[in-house]
Design an enzyme around this catalytic site. Structure first.
Site, mmCIF file in Angstrom:
data_model
loop_
_atom_site.group_PDB
_atom_site.id
_atom_site.type_symbol
_atom_site.label_atom_id
_atom_site.label_comp_id
_atom_site.label_asym_id
_atom_site.label_seq_id
_atom_site.Cartn_x
_atom_site.Cartn_y
_atom_site.Cartn_z
ATOM 1 N N GLU A 1 0.846 -1.198 0.000
ATOM 2 C CA GLU A 1 0.000 0.000 0.000
ATOM 3 C C GLU A 1 0.882 1.250 0.000
ATOM 4 O O GLU A 1 2.001 1.238 0.509
ATOM 5 C CB GLU A 1 -0.902 -0.085 1.253
ATOM 6 C CG GLU A 1 -1.764 1.089 1.587
ATOM 7 C CD GLU A 1 -2.841 1.437 0.572
ATOM 8 O OE1 GLU A 1 -2.492 1.652 -0.600
ATOM 9 O OE2 GLU A 1 -4.005 1.541 0.983
ATOM 10 N N ASP A 2 0.378 2.329 -0.575
ATOM 11 C CA ASP A 2 1.144 3.569 -0.598
ATOM 12 C C ASP A 2 1.084 4.303 0.740
ATOM 13 O O ASP A 2 2.093 4.766 1.250
ATOM 14 C CB ASP A 2 0.673 4.497 -1.736
ATOM 15 C CG ASP A 2 -0.829 4.792 -1.685
ATOM 16 O OD1 ASP A 2 -1.552 4.186 -0.865
ATOM 17 O OD2 ASP A 2 -1.282 5.635 -2.480
ATOM 18 N N PHE B 1 -0.808 16.468 3.438
ATOM 19 C CA PHE B 1 -1.236 15.738 2.246
ATOM 20 C C PHE B 1 -0.017 15.461 1.384
ATOM 21 O O PHE B 1 0.663 16.385 0.943
ATOM 22 C CB PHE B 1 -2.295 16.518 1.466
ATOM 23 C CG PHE B 1 -3.068 15.620 0.557
ATOM 24 C CD1 PHE B 1 -4.173 14.918 1.036
ATOM 25 C CD2 PHE B 1 -2.673 15.431 -0.754
ATOM 26 C CE1 PHE B 1 -4.874 14.040 0.210
ATOM 27 C CE2 PHE B 1 -3.372 14.556 -1.596
ATOM 28 C CZ PHE B 1 -4.471 13.874 -1.107
ATOM 29 N N ARG C 1 1.670 12.469 -9.380
ATOM 30 C CA ARG C 1 2.014 11.061 -9.182
ATOM 31 C C ARG C 1 3.424 10.752 -9.684
ATOM 32 O O ARG C 1 4.116 9.886 -9.197
ATOM 33 C CB ARG C 1 1.021 10.210 -9.987
ATOM 34 C CG ARG C 1 0.643 8.914 -9.318
ATOM 35 C CD ARG C 1 -0.191 8.062 -10.243
ATOM 36 N NE ARG C 1 -1.628 8.245 -10.150
ATOM 37 C CZ ARG C 1 -2.373 7.838 -9.134
ATOM 38 N NH1 ARG C 1 -1.823 7.255 -8.103
ATOM 39 N NH2 ARG C 1 -3.677 8.017 -9.123
ATOM 40 N N ASP D 1 -3.810 5.900 6.067
ATOM 41 C CA ASP D 1 -4.232 7.190 6.606
ATOM 42 C C ASP D 1 -5.243 6.921 7.737
ATOM 43 O O ASP D 1 -4.831 6.624 8.856
ATOM 44 C CB ASP D 1 -4.807 7.994 5.434
ATOM 45 C CG ASP D 1 -5.200 9.413 5.785
ATOM 46 O OD1 ASP D 1 -4.494 10.040 6.584
ATOM 47 O OD2 ASP D 1 -6.213 9.901 5.258
HETATM 48 P P1 IMP Z 1 -7.372 5.441 4.380
HETATM 49 O O1 IMP Z 1 -8.472 4.501 3.952
HETATM 50 O O2 IMP Z 1 -7.927 6.710 4.993
HETATM 51 O O3 IMP Z 1 -6.312 4.814 5.229
HETATM 52 O O4 IMP Z 1 -6.695 5.987 3.094
HETATM 53 C C1 IMP Z 1 -5.989 5.231 2.281
HETATM 54 C C2 IMP Z 1 -5.912 5.853 0.902
HETATM 55 O O5 IMP Z 1 -6.272 7.255 0.867
HETATM 56 C C3 IMP Z 1 -4.490 5.792 0.458
HETATM 57 O O6 IMP Z 1 -4.194 4.553 -0.137
HETATM 58 C C4 IMP Z 1 -4.450 6.938 -0.521
HETATM 59 O O7 IMP Z 1 -4.907 6.493 -1.775
HETATM 60 C C5 IMP Z 1 -5.389 7.954 0.038
HETATM 61 N N1 IMP Z 1 -4.639 8.961 0.830
HETATM 62 C C6 IMP Z 1 -4.633 9.122 2.159
HETATM 63 N N2 IMP Z 1 -3.807 10.123 2.549
HETATM 64 C C7 IMP Z 1 -3.267 10.600 1.407
HETATM 65 C C8 IMP Z 1 -2.292 11.626 1.137
HETATM 66 O O8 IMP Z 1 -1.745 12.314 2.016
HETATM 67 N N3 IMP Z 1 -1.979 11.793 -0.163
HETATM 68 C C9 IMP Z 1 -2.533 11.068 -1.170
HETATM 69 N N4 IMP Z 1 -3.415 10.098 -0.969
HETATM 70 C C10 IMP Z 1 -3.785 9.853 0.315
HETATM 71 MG MG MG Z 2 -4.297 4.063 -2.133
#
Ligand code: IMP
Ligand code: MG
Length: 177
Positions: A99-100, A152, A165, A103
C-alpha cells in the site's frame, strides 16, 4: 479544499531508495523459501512495487487490486468496494499487501478483512507511508517505510486527484479545508 500548487520535498529519492532497500531486506529474510503473492493496491503503490520487487531475491508473483469508495471525504470512509478483482488464488498463499499510505486505516482494514475471508496461508501489510495521527481504524503494518506528519503527500506514485504522481520524491502540498 484548495492546494498550494508547489509540492515541497518531504523524503528525497535517495531517502526513498535507502528505505525501499531496508524494506526489501526485511521482506527477503521473512519470505525466503516461500513463493508469496505481492498484492499492490492501485494506483498509488505501482512505483513502490516496481522498485521493491527488483530488490527481492526469491520467487514471487505480482497482482494488483483496485478499491473504490463511494461518497468518500478526507476523513469519512464512504462505502468501500473492490472494483478490480483478483485473478490469482488467495487460498493457501502467502499474501503481502503493498500500500502507498495508511491514513485513517479504513482501506487497509477493509482489504485485509476481504482477503482474510479467502483463507490465505499468511497475510501481511507493507506500507510505504503511515499517517498515524489520522488513524480511525486500527491496522497492523508489518513493514513500514516512513511515518509522515498530518500533511497531504504526493509523488512517488501518490497523487492528489491524479496530479503529481510522477514526482520522484515524496512531497507534501499545503491543504486548506
Ligand atoms: P485510508 O483509507 O484513509 O487509510 O486511506 C488510504 C488511501 O487514501 C491511500 O491509499 C491513498 O490512496 C489515500 N490517501 C490518504 N492520505 C493521502 C495523502 O496524504 N496523499 C494522497 N493520498 C492519500
Ligand atoms: Mg491508495
Amino acid at each position: 479544499m484548495s492546494f498550494q500548487a508547489k509540492p515541497r520535498v518531504l523524503f528525497s529519492r535517495q531517502e526513498i531508495e535507502a528505505t525501499v532497500r531496508k524494506l526489501a531486506a526485511e521482506i527477503s529474510q521473512d519470505y525466503q523459501g516461500k513463493h508469496p503473492l505481492l498484492l499492490g493496491i492501485l494506483k498509488g503503490s505501482f512505483m513502490f512495487m516496481a522498485d521493491l520487487i527488483r530488490l527481492l531475491d526469491f520467487p514471487l508473483e505480482v497482482e494488483f487490486i483496485s478499491l473504490s469508495s463511494y461518497g468518500r471525504g478526507r476523513s469519512t470512509p464512504g462505502e468501500l468496494k473492490v472494483v478490480q478483482g483478483l485473478r490469482s488464488q488467495i487460498r493457501g498463499r502467502d499474501v503481502l499487501v503493498v500500500e502507498d499510505i495508511v491514513d485513517t486505516g479504513h482501506s487497509a482494514a477493509f482489504l485485509l478483512d476481504y482477503l482474510r475471508k479467502k483463507k490465505p496461508a499468511s497475510l501481511k501489510l507493507c506500507a510505504l507511508t503511515d499517517k498515524p495521527s489520522r488513524r480511525k481504524v486500527p491496522v497492523t503494518i508489518d513493514y513500514l517505510g516512513f511515518t509522515v506528519p498530518d500533511k497531504f503527500i504526493v509523488g512517488y506514485g501518490i497523487d492528489w486527484d491524479e496530479r503529481f504522481r510522477y514526482l520522484p520524491d515524496i512531497c507534501f502540498v499545503e491543504v486548506e479545508d
